[in-house]
Design a protein around this motif. Structure first.
Motif, short mmCIF file in Angstrom:
data_model
loop_
_atom_site.label_atom_id
_atom_site.label_comp_id
_atom_site.label_asym_id
_atom_site.label_seq_id
_atom_site.Cartn_x
_atom_site.Cartn_y
_atom_site.Cartn_z
N ARG A 35 45.13 7.59 12.12
CA ARG A 35 44.54 6.65 11.17
C ARG A 35 44.38 7.31 9.81
N GLY A 36 44.81 6.58 8.79
CA GLY A 36 44.80 7.11 7.43
C GLY A 36 46.14 7.69 7.01
N ALA A 37 47.04 7.95 7.97
CA ALA A 37 48.38 8.41 7.60
C ALA A 37 49.13 7.28 6.90
N ARG A 38 50.11 7.66 6.07
CA ARG A 38 50.90 6.68 5.32
C ARG A 38 52.34 6.70 5.84
N CYS A 39 52.90 5.51 6.02
CA CYS A 39 54.23 5.39 6.61
C CYS A 39 55.03 4.35 5.84
N MET A 40 56.34 4.60 5.71
CA MET A 40 57.23 3.63 5.07
C MET A 40 58.42 3.39 6.00
N HIS A 41 58.80 2.11 6.12
CA HIS A 41 60.05 1.73 6.78
C HIS A 41 60.99 1.23 5.69
N LEU A 42 62.21 1.75 5.70
CA LEU A 42 63.18 1.48 4.65
C LEU A 42 64.42 0.84 5.26
N SER A 43 64.80 -0.34 4.72
CA SER A 43 65.98 -1.03 5.24
C SER A 43 66.69 -1.73 4.10
N SER A 44 67.69 -2.56 4.45
CA SER A 44 68.55 -3.12 3.41
C SER A 44 68.37 -4.62 3.20
N THR A 45 67.68 -5.32 4.10
CA THR A 45 67.52 -6.77 3.93
C THR A 45 66.25 -7.24 4.62
N PRO A 46 65.57 -8.24 4.06
CA PRO A 46 64.34 -8.75 4.68
C PRO A 46 64.58 -9.87 5.68
N TYR A 47 65.84 -10.26 5.90
CA TYR A 47 66.11 -11.37 6.81
C TYR A 47 67.54 -11.25 7.34
N GLY A 48 67.83 -12.02 8.40
CA GLY A 48 69.22 -12.16 8.83
C GLY A 48 69.67 -11.24 9.94
N GLY A 49 68.76 -10.59 10.65
CA GLY A 49 69.19 -9.73 11.75
C GLY A 49 68.01 -9.18 12.52
N GLY A 50 68.33 -8.47 13.61
CA GLY A 50 67.29 -7.97 14.49
C GLY A 50 66.38 -6.95 13.85
N VAL A 51 66.90 -6.09 12.97
CA VAL A 51 66.07 -5.07 12.34
C VAL A 51 64.97 -5.71 11.52
N SER A 52 65.34 -6.69 10.69
CA SER A 52 64.33 -7.34 9.85
C SER A 52 63.31 -8.09 10.70
N TYR A 124 54.01 9.38 1.11
CA TYR A 124 54.16 9.01 2.51
C TYR A 124 54.22 10.23 3.41
N ASP A 125 53.62 10.08 4.59
CA ASP A 125 53.69 11.13 5.61
C ASP A 125 54.91 10.95 6.50
N PHE A 126 55.31 9.71 6.72
CA PHE A 126 56.45 9.40 7.59
C PHE A 126 57.32 8.36 6.91
N VAL A 127 58.64 8.55 7.01
CA VAL A 127 59.59 7.57 6.48
C VAL A 127 60.62 7.27 7.57
N PHE A 128 60.68 6.00 7.99
CA PHE A 128 61.73 5.53 8.89
C PHE A 128 62.84 4.91 8.05
N VAL A 129 64.06 5.34 8.28
CA VAL A 129 65.23 4.80 7.59
C VAL A 129 66.10 4.09 8.62
N HIS A 130 66.37 2.80 8.36
CA HIS A 130 67.05 1.99 9.37
C HIS A 130 68.52 1.79 9.05
N ASP A 131 69.36 2.31 9.95
CA ASP A 131 70.81 2.07 9.94
C ASP A 131 71.55 2.79 8.82
N PRO A 132 72.87 2.57 8.69
CA PRO A 132 73.67 3.39 7.78
C PRO A 132 73.45 3.11 6.29
N GLN A 133 73.02 1.89 5.93
CA GLN A 133 72.98 1.55 4.51
C GLN A 133 72.16 2.54 3.68
#
Length: 436
Positions: A35-52, A124-133
């Protein structure tokens, strides 16, 4: 600055009685030190597939546990997304070469996005990067003292060497990687900490929330589906790996045996998938003149509620992929108790073990036979759907993804401790948890 996706607020307490209690109980324990940690998820689109779809449900739950989390989007023009689609296909084994011009386009865009990360003030303490883009951003952003995780959602088991040799040198900057299946891990991956976590669905999202039968019927009639006739559906991106033209051919084999059978092909057209329009036009040409085939898209108002109704009221749902990461639509469909005919690829068999959920197939001919079998045996189809729903409840609901993620974050924080931060209280009520 990178664009931030607004996802609103959700409470994990609302999953009590739906998801397994063990997952909810463990989330409270796992989150205490984060709790209190900062996290970012990074992707290429907000809609149109399972990741979003996953991120739209997952990000609010992080925040509900007191882990301050954002979902941000990389920027890109049409030329960039043309290249990333080629890289996506190449990593899944498609033939071809990546030209010097395409490499330059990809890297130039990545540099621009890395610069935008510099201007983001959050530490950010953690960064998730989704897929090749956005995959190269970890290597291009040494200024961010974060623990980087690459979440690859596609099947990279046998990548085209041209594409893999281009991308893989940039992956050394990651602390960990997540794949859906062990066999998806590509050769000579330069990331030592590799985790195998399956995706999951949100049972409380508009797409999966229970719909009254009368409302579901009204929704389908509104979009041209006749609910007194049998219906077979495929829901997916308009993507050649999903083989929608193969579904059409299988349907055409079944149609003489079930003359009033309808086929619905519901596909998303996303801004990071320019090939989708080409596949859409191919489908329109291949099905022209057949009034019982319905091609439906998000561009004409077919969204979560319509997909929910299609998956709920179809006699059979098909996911005839020829290459697949996981295939979230399988779990979505099974959650509604509807049987599935699925391609024997990727994560689909994981969701449909023997005598559970439906029938696995390898060819158009097998697909047609399986569709006809389930249409003619509704009691067997119903039983398969019921077993599939329970399998999904135990293994593929959203809180389980969060358990996986928090276990990884705790491990990474143990390897490299987090800086002191103010504690953000979790809104997930401990009073709702047995034994806490």
């Amino acid at each position: 600055m990178l664009d931030v996706v607004d996802v609103g607020k959700r409470s994990l307490a609302t999953y009590r009685g739906i998801a397994p209690d063990a997952h909810l109980d463990e989330l409270h324990r796992l989150s205490e030190d984060l709790r209190g940690a900062r996290c970012m998820h990074l992707s290429s689109t907000p809609y149109g597939g399972g990741v979003s779809e996953i991120l739209r449900s997952l990000i609010p739950l992080y925040n509900d546990l007191g882990i301050v989390t954002d979902w941000k989007l990389i920027h890109g023009d049409d030329a960039f997304f043309q290249v990333t689609k080629r890289i996506h296909n190449g990593l899944q084994g498609a033939a071809g070469e990546l030209t010097e011009s395409e490499r330059a386009t990809y890297l130039a865009n990545a540099q621009l996005n890395a610069h935008r990360l510099v201007t983001d003030s959050e530490d950010y303490d953690f960064v998730f990067v989704h897929d090749p883009q956005p995959a190269v951003l970890a290597a291009l952003s040494p200024h961010l003292d974060a623990r980087w995780i690459w979440r690859c959602h596609i099947d990279t088991s046998h990548p085209n060497p041209t594409f893999w040799d281009f991308l893989s040198p940039y992956l050394h900057a990651y602390d960990a990687a997540i794949f859906t299946l062990p066999e998806f891990v590509p050769p000579e991956l330069p990331i030592r900490d590799v985790r195998i976590y399956a995706p999951a669905i949100d049972p409380l999202s508009p797409k999966n929330h229970p719909l009254p039968k009368t409302l579901a019927r009204d929704v389908l009639e509104w979009i041209g589906i006749r609910t007194h006739r049998p219906l077979v559906t495929q829901v997916s991106r308009f993507d050649r790996w999903k083989d929608p033209l193969g579904v059409v051919r299988a349907y055409q084999r079944v149609r003489p045996h079930v003359p009033d059978l309808q086929l619905a092909l519901a596909g998303s057209l996303a801004m990071d998938d320019p090939e989708g329009w080409d596949v859409y036009e191919e489908l329109r040409a291949a099905t022209a003149g057949d009034s019982l085939i319905h091609i439906l898209t998000n561009m004409v108002g077919v969204g979560n509620i319509e997909v929910n109704a299609l998956q709920s009221l179809s006699n059979v749902v098909v996911q005839k992929s020829v290459r697949e990461g996981f295939g979230l639509v399988v779990s979505e469909t099974l959650w509604k108790g509807t049987p599935v005919v699925g391609g024997r690829v990727g994560g689909i068999p994981l969701q449909m073990p023997e005598s559970c959920g439906g029938i696995l197939v390898d060819t158009v001919e097998e697909c047609a036979e399986a569709m006809l079998h389930l249409l003619r045996r509704p009691d067997e189809a119903r039983l398969l759907g019921e077993r599939g729903r329970e399998h999904v409840r135990q293994h593929f609901l959203m809180p389980r993804i969060l358990v996986d993620h928090l276990r990884l974050l705790k491990h990474l924080a143990a390897v490299r401790p987090l800086p002191p931060r103010g504690i953000v209280p979790a809104s997930f009520s401990a009073a709702n948890l047995p034994g806490v």
